[in-house]
Design an enzyme around this catalytic site. Structure first.
Site, mmCIF file in Angstrom:
data_model
loop_
_atom_site.group_PDB
_atom_site.id
_atom_site.type_symbol
_atom_site.label_atom_id
_atom_site.label_comp_id
_atom_site.label_asym_id
_atom_site.label_seq_id
_atom_site.Cartn_x
_atom_site.Cartn_y
_atom_site.Cartn_z
ATOM 1 N N THR A 94 0.837 -1.203 0.000
ATOM 2 C CA THR A 94 0.000 0.000 0.000
ATOM 3 C C THR A 94 0.866 1.245 0.000
ATOM 4 O OG1 THR A 94 -1.930 -1.004 1.077
ATOM 5 C CG2 THR A 94 -1.798 1.379 1.088
ATOM 6 N N TRP A 136 0.350 -9.726 4.237
ATOM 7 C CA TRP A 136 -0.297 -9.148 3.046
ATOM 8 C C TRP A 136 0.361 -9.686 1.771
ATOM 9 C CZ3 TRP A 136 -1.315 -6.888 7.514
ATOM 10 C CH2 TRP A 136 -2.442 -6.083 7.657
ATOM 11 N N ASN A 182 -6.287 -12.655 1.333
ATOM 12 C CA ASN A 182 -5.816 -12.369 -0.014
ATOM 13 C C ASN A 182 -6.917 -11.608 -0.710
ATOM 14 O OD1 ASN A 182 -5.402 -13.008 -3.075
ATOM 15 N ND2 ASN A 182 -3.458 -13.484 -2.104
ATOM 16 N N GLU A 183 -6.557 -10.675 -1.557
ATOM 17 C CA GLU A 183 -7.554 -9.852 -2.228
ATOM 18 C C GLU A 183 -8.524 -10.682 -3.068
ATOM 19 O OE1 GLU A 183 -8.179 -6.070 -2.979
ATOM 20 O OE2 GLU A 183 -7.906 -6.600 -0.890
ATOM 21 N N GLU A 258 -10.109 -4.807 9.891
ATOM 22 C CA GLU A 258 -9.452 -3.635 9.310
ATOM 23 C C GLU A 258 -10.534 -2.641 8.951
ATOM 24 O OE1 GLU A 258 -6.434 -4.200 6.278
ATOM 25 O OE2 GLU A 258 -7.002 -2.295 5.342
ATOM 26 N N ARG A 380 -14.531 4.502 3.035
ATOM 27 C CA ARG A 380 -15.259 3.384 2.447
ATOM 28 C C ARG A 380 -15.981 2.636 3.544
ATOM 29 N NH1 ARG A 380 -9.812 -0.215 1.278
ATOM 30 N NH2 ARG A 380 -8.708 1.631 1.914
#
Length: 667
Positions: A94, A136, A182-183, A258, A380
């Protein structure tokens, strides 16, 4: 920037705002007659995901310890219950890259990076703090050439378990939870393999948070008893205060593992106040963890100042205690993990919410927020419309709390109209009549009413004033036994640049900075093909950057110095600037981008591997020039854009290279 920590005096007339009287109109019951709600697991902050605490470690004392006190010291500031850290994976995640404990398959080093230090400092202040690790990203060898870490679950699980074992063996740190994220998707087989390996290595007490991303794992847990037994917590990122019926059906702990990720001005503080209450009221989430813990990275990187407080100037010592610190304190100083929510929590009729918790020993804490929509927007997800208006709210204590006669009162008022906020003010106690009290609630306020008498708005002396990065800066990296593997103020964006003792060099380069990652990592972000570490003041325009470079890759090796680098973090792949490259094939190149696609000049340089060369780049206005080993190599190259940016060093690819005697001079 100034530290906003001084409480305003509490005038006597504030007594009028707290009317202790029998309930009139609708009363909100606070009781335990019908039982209690879920167990409170605490409020936390997240260091990493990535490199968000990078500049903190470079603060001089006493400022560094003061910052840590505001974050972790009980009954002082945020008094966090949880610290979650990134298990570094050598990849951009990030805002930068954090080093892995295993760069290569046969490599183990549990002293790289700063997360070990941070966990120990947190533990020093709060021995009961909960520690969590989450990878991450992973070194490239874990994925065997694929950008996916779960095809070989035994390898990935061993990698993670080694980190947990290393935390205990080398730092006496007990990691209580490890996340799986994981995304793209979670991996059921890996979760089971990790649970089995944790148990076999004696880590039965380490809980798994899965999928540390969203609620989707719940469906699989309901249909798979072994998976359900393997997971202790279902963690979601940025859930918007809501959960899913399937997640509730699992009966597992539900966490916002998070959240926040919002600029830490007063609107950011309002976001934090709203979600800390409503994550439980709306979603039954018993823990909320802020990304990030402290904004200790260059503000121009993605998500600048998205921490609970700001500490981004180690060169000046300045830091700012932002509003989210005191909003956190409204909950953390007056309730502890293991306390239990009452079932009687909810929304106020004219907007806002309230929660209540008890230690089951007679203590009660009530937290009320009346944040309006526009003053509590988080980054968000999108926030649906709602309204909040001033109101009188009467609370009736029942059950085992009916005999309480007095509550301590703490209040924060954002005062958006006057722009004179007051945070965590201690008001006179409120006297209850027949177990009842009434509050005159305005918009954008937070109240804590509690039987706990130990709260405190901690205060350190004002830090030094804010100052820009020094215009003249040098580092020869000559640090024997450095406390951290990173050089001060360098922010690795791709690749990992570590202190290196070059014992084979009897000359001037005994200690250097070395880029050590040789294989593209497994990562969700778009790593650049080149490695790069930025430093300095993003506003710099006219600068000279000088550095010695030593390329170790004979074939295809290259290194650069750069100025006016305009992007970093997850956008680094498209970074532009002025990049002066030399290569082991004897050539040089000047490019307007990190990718090396826009070539401004090129030619022969006579450079090679295993030889030290000194590169110097000067950018003045729209003109750039470069010297090699003190001799002009190219000059008067036109550089129309960008107008400003960081200085940087880096390599052509993921390869070994050393850097020494870095210097920058800016006008």
């Amino acid at each position: 920037m100034q530290q906003r920590v001084s409480p305003r005096a509490v005038p006597a007339l504030l007594l009028l705002l707290l009317a202790a009287q029998p309930p009139s109109g609708r009363a909100y019951p606070l009781g335990d007659e019908a039982g209690l709600g879920r167990v409170f697991d605490g409020i936390g902050g997240l260091s990493g995901g990535g490199a968000t605490s990078r500049l903190l470690v470079n603060y001089a004392e006493p400022y560094r310890s003061q910052i840590l006190d505001y974050l972790f010291k009980p009954n002082f500031g945020a008094s966090l219950h949880i610290l979650k850290v990134e298990i570094g994976g050598d990849a951009q995640t990030t805002d930068g890259t954090e080093p892995s404990h295993m760069h290569y398959e046969n490599d183990e080093n549990y002293f790289r990076g700063y997360e070990w230090w941070l966990m120990k400092e947190a533990k020093k202040r709060n021995p009961d703090i909960t520690l969590i690790g989450l990878p991450w990203a992973f070194p490239g060898w874990v994925g065997h050439g694929k950008n996916w870490p779960y095809d070989f679950p035994d390898i990935t699980a061993t990698y993670v378990v080694n980190w947990i074992l290393g935390a205990k063996q080398y730092h006496d740190l007990d990691i209580q939870y490890v996340g799986i994220w994981n995304e793209r998707q979670f991996d059921v087989k890996y979760i089971k393999v990790l649970r089995n390996m944790l148990d076999r290595t004696g880590l039965t007490g380490v809980g798994i948070i899965a999928a540390d991303g969203d609620w989707s794992v719940a469906n699989s847990m309901i249909s798979d008893p072994y998976l359900n037994d393997s997971v202790e917590v279902i963690g979601a990122h940025y859930p918007g205060t809501t959960t899913l019926a399937q997640a509730l059906k699992t009966q597992k702990k539900l966490w916002s593992s998070e959240d926040y990720s919002t600029f830490n001005d007063e609107v950011g503080g309002g976001c934090w106040a709203r979600i800390l209450n409503q994550n439980y009221v709306n979603g039954h989430m018993t823990s909320t963890i802020s990304w990030n813990l402290v904004a200790s990275y260059y503000e121009e990187l993605p998500f600048g100042r998205d921490g609970l407080m700001t500490a981004q100037e180690p060169w000046s010592g300045n830091y700012v205690v932002e509003s989210p610190i005191w909003i956190t304190a409204h909950s953390t100083q007056f309730a502890q993990p293991g306390w239990t929510y009452l079932q009687t929590v909810g929304h106020l009729t004219q907007g806002g919410s309230y929660v209540a918790l008890t230690d089951r020993k007679g203590n009660l804490t009530v937290v009320i927020e009346t944040m309006t929509h526009d003053h509590s927007v988080c980054i968000r997800p999108p926030l649906p419309p709602f309204s909040v208006t001033p109101q009188n709210a009467t609370f009736q204590l029942k059950g085992s709390f009916a005999s309480i006669t007095e509550l301590q009162v703490w209040r924060s008022q954002f005062n958006f109209q006057t722009k004179q906020p007051s945070f965590l003010e201690k008001l006179p106690p409120v006297k209850l009549v027949n177990g009842s009290f009434t509050l005159n609630l305005s918009e954008d306020e937070v109240y804590t009413l509690t039987t706990v008498t130990m709260g405190r708005k901690g205060r350190h002396p004002e830090p030094p004033p804010s100052a820009r990065f020094p215009k003249v800066y040098k580092d020869d990296f000559n640090v024997r036994n450095p406390p951290f593997s990173e050089a001060p103020h360098f922010a690795d964006q791709t690749g990992v640049f570590e202190y290196h003792a070059n014992l084979s060099d009897p000359g001037a380069h005994v200690f250097t900075l070395r880029q050590v990652v040789m294989q593209r990592p497994v990562t969700w972000a778009t790593d650049a093909d080149q490695t790069v570490s930025v430093i300095g003041d993003y506003r710099w325009q006219n600068v000279t950057v000088t550095c010695d470079v030593f390329m170790e890759s004979v074939r295809g090796g290259g290194a650069f110095v750069a100025a006016r680098v305009d992007k970093g973090g997850q956008a680094v792949r498209s970074a532009k600037g002025v990049f002066f490259w030399v290569f082991t094939d004897g050539t040089y190149k000047v490019t307007n981008d990190l990718a090396g696609q826009t070539v401004l000049a090129e030619g022969r340089a006579g450079t090679g591997a295993h030889v030290w060369h000194t590169l110097s780049l000067t950018v003045q206005g729209q003109s750039a020039s470069g010297t090699l080993d003190g001799t002009p190599l190219w000059k008067n190259v036109v550089v129309p854009t960008p107008k400003n940016g960081w200085a940087a060093i880096g390599t052509r690819s993921f390869e070994l290279a050393q850097f020494d005697n870095f210097a920058v001079s800016a006008e």
